[in-house]
Design a protein around this motif. Structure first.
Motif, PDB file in Angstrom:
ATOM      1  N   LEU A   1      43.829  67.412  14.683  1.00 53.61           N
ATOM      2  CA  LEU A   1      44.940  68.403  14.776  1.00 53.61           C
ATOM      3  C   LEU A   1      45.622  68.057  15.881  1.00 53.61           C
ATOM      4  O   LEU A   1      45.437  67.628  16.864  1.00 53.61           O
ATOM      5  N   THR A   2      46.918  68.499  15.885  1.00 55.84           N
ATOM      6  CA  THR A   2      47.796  68.332  16.705  1.00 55.84           C
ATOM      7  C   THR A   2      47.795  69.540  17.622  1.00 55.84           C
ATOM      8  O   THR A   2      47.047  70.627  17.499  1.00 55.84           O
ATOM      9  N   VAL A   3      48.186  69.678  18.813  1.00 55.18           N
ATOM     10  CA  VAL A   3      48.219  70.400  19.761  1.00 55.18           C
ATOM     11  C   VAL A   3      48.519  71.888  19.309  1.00 55.18           C
ATOM     12  O   VAL A   3      47.734  72.966  19.274  1.00 55.18           O
ATOM     13  N   PRO A   4      49.659  72.156  18.492  1.00 51.87           N
ATOM     14  CA  PRO A   4      49.971  73.350  18.057  1.00 51.87           C
ATOM     15  C   PRO A   4      49.119  73.959  17.160  1.00 51.87           C
ATOM     16  O   PRO A   4      48.891  75.346  17.085  1.00 51.87           O
ATOM     17  N   ASP A   5      48.302  73.061  16.173  1.00 48.13           N
ATOM     18  CA  ASP A   5      47.734  73.515  15.360  1.00 48.13           C
ATOM     19  C   ASP A   5      46.200  73.923  16.168  1.00 48.13           C
ATOM     20  O   ASP A   5      45.712  74.926  15.330  1.00 48.13           O
TER      21      ASP A   5
ATOM     22  N   GLN B   1      54.927  65.023  24.872  1.00 50.20           N
ATOM     23  CA  GLN B   1      56.489  64.524  24.480  1.00 50.20           C
ATOM     24  C   GLN B   1      56.938  65.034  23.045  1.00 50.20           C
ATOM     25  O   GLN B   1      58.066  65.376  22.969  1.00 50.20           O
ATOM     26  N   PRO B   2      56.211  65.203  21.997  1.00 54.08           N
ATOM     27  CA  PRO B   2      56.821  65.787  20.866  1.00 54.08           C
ATOM     28  C   PRO B   2      57.296  66.948  20.977  1.00 54.08           C
ATOM     29  O   PRO B   2      58.084  67.540  20.217  1.00 54.08           O
ATOM     30  N   TYR B   3      56.893  67.834  22.133  1.00 57.02           N
ATOM     31  CA  TYR B   3      57.237  69.220  22.214  1.00 57.02           C
ATOM     32  C   TYR B   3      58.035  69.278  23.507  1.00 57.02           C
ATOM     33  O   TYR B   3      58.035  70.605  24.057  1.00 57.02           O
TER      34      TYR B   3
ATOM     35  N   SER C   1      56.541  62.552  29.192  1.00 60.54           N
ATOM     36  CA  SER C   1      57.936  62.170  28.853  1.00 60.54           C
ATOM     37  C   SER C   1      58.947  63.093  28.160  1.00 60.54           C
ATOM     38  O   SER C   1      58.450  63.642  27.199  1.00 60.54           O
ATOM     39  N   TRP C   2      60.026  62.858  28.735  1.00 65.35           N
ATOM     40  CA  TRP C   2      61.283  63.870  28.035  1.00 65.35           C
ATOM     41  C   TRP C   2      61.065  65.139  28.499  1.00 65.35           C
ATOM     42  O   TRP C   2      62.003  65.964  28.174  1.00 65.35           O
ATOM     43  N   THR C   3      60.202  65.713  29.260  1.00 63.50           N
ATOM     44  CA  THR C   3      59.773  67.268  29.377  1.00 63.50           C
ATOM     45  C   THR C   3      60.516  67.582  30.715  1.00 63.50           C
ATOM     46  O   THR C   3      60.826  66.778  31.296  1.00 63.50           O
ATOM     47  N   GLY C   4      60.600  68.822  30.810  1.00 65.31           N
ATOM     48  CA  GLY C   4      60.756  69.439  32.015  1.00 65.31           C
ATOM     49  C   GLY C   4      62.409  69.612  32.435  1.00 65.31           C
ATOM     50  O   GLY C   4      62.692  70.192  33.536  1.00 65.31           O
ATOM     51  N   ASN C   5      63.246  68.809  31.933  1.00 57.06           N
ATOM     52  CA  ASN C   5      64.467  68.899  32.307  1.00 57.06           C
ATOM     53  C   ASN C   5      65.258  70.292  32.200  1.00 57.06           C
ATOM     54  O   ASN C   5      64.962  71.078  31.556  1.00 57.06           O
TER      55      ASN C   5
ATOM     56  N   THR D   1      55.772  64.495  12.148  1.00 60.08           N
ATOM     57  CA  THR D   1      57.174  64.733  12.058  1.00 60.08           C
ATOM     58  C   THR D   1      58.117  64.100  13.267  1.00 60.08           C
ATOM     59  O   THR D   1      59.052  64.167  13.658  1.00 60.08           O
ATOM     60  N   PHE D   2      57.098  63.688  14.318  1.00 62.28           N
ATOM     61  CA  PHE D   2      57.782  63.100  15.475  1.00 62.28           C
ATOM     62  C   PHE D   2      57.831  61.568  15.447  1.00 62.28           C
ATOM     63  O   PHE D   2      56.788  61.217  15.752  1.00 62.28           O
ATOM     64  N   CYS D   3      58.845  61.108  15.235  1.00 63.91           N
ATOM     65  CA  CYS D   3      58.884  59.739  15.270  1.00 63.91           C
ATOM     66  C   CYS D   3      60.023  59.138  16.320  1.00 63.91           C
ATOM     67  O   CYS D   3      60.532  57.801  16.231  1.00 63.91           O
TER      68      CYS D   3
END
Length: 620
Positions: free
Chosen positions: A294-298, A325-327, A352-356, A119-121
């Motif tokens: 499996l993904t991390v949440p799974d 990054q997807p989360y 990437s994109w995290t922590g802001n 779902t993350f693209c």
């Protein structure tokens, strides 16, 4: 009692909630089809729909334009439309740096992280601030060229103009969809059906994926429609009051809150089972292989089922490669703390994109790397605006085996901090696109990081003398395979000569929008003769590129796959035919705005060389 009466009771309670909500907002007559532009001179009724254009562009991951101009930059998304409803390639629009899949098929392409949820693209993003916080009722995106890149629209609970930072920053997905191919490049107003959220917002984020596009997408403006008071339940629009029902199912699909993921990380209460079924009979390695998909949440959910699977799901071998990054909207200091014990063997890490907006602190990031950094080989930190000099110092001290470092668009790192990177002599890939790296620090990095193979300096505007930088590359970085000098303003034929003489393994070179390079000096013919391994060459917007340069490429660079000569006035159809006949692997040729190459020529070349994507842009 008849079973009808309990049902009537439930319906009565349902309509009571609807009426209670309606009483708070307004009468039904006032709710219908009233729209207004917010005025600074008088207060509006709280139920009137407000229509706003973006006031400011707060953040973005990349753009085609320069840091010192407005052409093709994300800043064009602020305010009213500049181009719409016209179609075509216009400098007054917002354009991201890449499109298509060309960047995935060049020497600098990076291997993808596994376990990325389907779902993350998203590939790029832009965040927009609006004047008034509202409950969104619609979002209009005015796309003027090659539409279809937007894949996600999110809303944030934080008000960027508030003096008091919120205790928690929430992101909610208003709309999300997989990339789709849009027929034709014409302008359109994109108005997806958005979901209702339970907080007002004046911060909207667009995420895009341009992989299916034939050219750069261009965005002109974003319009936010909304109301000041939370809308009532409407049976016509199927909007549900989220305070009145269970939010768990909706949070699973749309929520970006941090609490959910952190709970999954931290839950240690396990069910007691007399047996683990067939899992008791499987080899440990086979279970590990199964769980690796499996993904991390799974993984976190599965860890809650029994002790055996908890042991497997928390095994550090499951976290050798980890992309968070997807989360990005859910990751904070607490998340990193929960992951520490599982990431002691991690080699690839994507933050990437995290922590802001305060989600990740310098101390939280530092604690994580001190525990988990010793085996790190690859570290992705694109758009990490929490990063400062302390963070870079910790990276260089705690990650002795680091080979790849991505600091793309980390524009909050102070210039002097980049000196620390020179301590990582094992670096093979360094991405400094849109950073404030200065010349002294960069010279030190090049001097001590002689193993560099891939280097991105695109849009690094604080470097004063690119000739000196190119000379140092030629002397120290003999293994360089790809180099991005996109929009460097002062490199000349002297620097190109030093670079071509010293870095003869180069396979990819981006000299797009470098205005100080002139074909008359022989710099491009020198490149073609000295760099026979070139697969990608971008000479974008260099009007001096001529037939001689193209013919030298045809004669010497037969492995060429991608060539961008957008904007040249000096290249004829005859030289392009020679190039296409010689370079059998050529797959991308951009001749947009090349005055001698008209649409008739492009059609003829396409017919004779069907395996080559020949791009001719236009403006109406």
């Amino acid at each position: 009692m008849s079973p009808v009466f309990p049902m009537l009771t439930v319906l009565s309670m349902f309509y009571y909630m609807c009426l209670r909500r309606r009483a708070r907002t307004a009468t039904r007559g006032e709710m219908n089809s009233r729209r207004a532009i917010e005025s600074n001179t008088r207060a509006l009724p709280i139920n009137v729909e407000i229509v706003q254009y973006a006031k400011e562009v707060l953040d973005f991951s990349s753009h085609y334009g320069s840091e010192n101009s407005m052409s093709y930059t994300m800043w064009n998304l602020a305010g009213i439309p500049n181009v719409y409803p016209s179609s075509g390639d216009f400098t007054q629009t917002a354009v991201f740096r890449t499109y298509g899949t060309w960047w995935d098929h060049c020497p600098s392409a990076r291997l993808p992280f596994k376990r990325t949820p389907p779902t993350f693209c998203s590939q790029d993003y832009v965040e927009l601030a609006f004047e008034e916080p509202v409950y969104p009722t619609a979002v209009h995106i005015l796309e003027t060229y090659h539409p279809g890149a937007v894949v996600r629209i999110l809303a944030c609970s934080a008000n960027p103009y508030s003096q008091n930072p919120p205790a928690e920053v929430r992101w909610e997905i208003l709309w999300s969809e997989a990339p789709t191919k849009v027929n034709g490049p014409q302008a359109r107003q994109f108005t997806p059906c958005i979901r209702q959220i339970n907080f007002p917002t004046n911060l909207i984020r667009l995420e895009v994926n341009s992989s299916l596009l034939d050219y750069y997408t261009e965005l002109d403006a974003v319009v936010l429609h909304g109301v000041k008071e939370r809308p009532v339940l409407s049976l016509k629009t199927s909007m549900i009051d989220m305070n009145d029902i269970d939010e768990d199912e909706d949070e699973e699909k749309y929520g970006c809150g941090m609490d959910t993921l952190n709970k999954q990380f931290s839950i240690v209460t396990l069910r007691e089972w007399p047996t683990n079924g067939y899992f008791d009979k499987l080899p440990y390695e086979l279970i590990q292989l199964i769980l690796s998909h499996l993904t991390v949440p799974d993984l976190c959910r599965l860890a809650q089922t029994c002790k055996l699977l908890y042991q497997h799901c928390c095994d550090p071998l499951q976290y050798i490669h980890l992309s968070l990054q997807p989360y990005w909207a859910r990751i904070n200091d607490t998340s990193l703390e929960y992951l520490q014990s599982r990431c002691t063997l991690i080699q690839w890490l994507n933050l990437s994109w995290t922590g802001n907006r305060g989600a990740i602190s310098v101390s939280g990031f530092s604690r994580f790397l001190k525990v988990c950094g010793s085996e790190l080989v690859r570290l992705e930190l694109s758009c990490g605006h929490f990063l400062n000099e302390t963070c870079l110092e910790v990276i260089t001290e705690m990650c002795p085996n680091l080979q790849e470092l991505n600091l793309s668009s980390c524009d909050k790192i102070p210039p002097q901090a980049f000196n620390h990177i020179a301590k990582v002599g094992s670096l093979k890939r360094l991405i400094l696109y849109r950073t404030k790296v200065e010349q002294t620090a960069l010279l030190s990095i090049l001097n001590f990081c002689s193993e560099l193979q891939h280097l991105s300096l695109g849009s690094c505007v604080m470097i004063e003398d690119y000739d000196l930088i190119a000379s140092m590359m030629g002397a120290k970085c003999k293994k360089l395979r790809s180099l991005d000098l996109w929009r460097c303003k002062n490199i000349t034929e002297s620097g190109i000569a030093e670079l071509a003489s010293g870095c003869q393994l180069l396979e990819e070179l981006d000299l797009g929008w470098c205005p100080t390079l002139q074909s008359s000096t022989g710099c491009f013919t020198n490149l073609a003769r000295k760099l026979p391994n070139l697969q990608k060459l971008f000479l974008t917007a260099n009007r001096s590129v001529c037939d001689t340069d193209i013919e030298e490429l045809a004669a010497n660079c037969t492995h060429l796959r991608q060539l961008d000569i957008l904007g040249t006035r000096m290249v004829s159809p005859a030289s392009l035919r020679k190039l296409l006949e010689s370079c059998k692997d050529l797959s991308l040729l951009d001749v947009s705005f090349c005055s001698q190459i008209d649409n008739r020529v492009v059609l003829e070349l396409n017919a004779n060389f069907p395996n080559v994507f020949i791009k001719k842009s236009f403006t109406q």
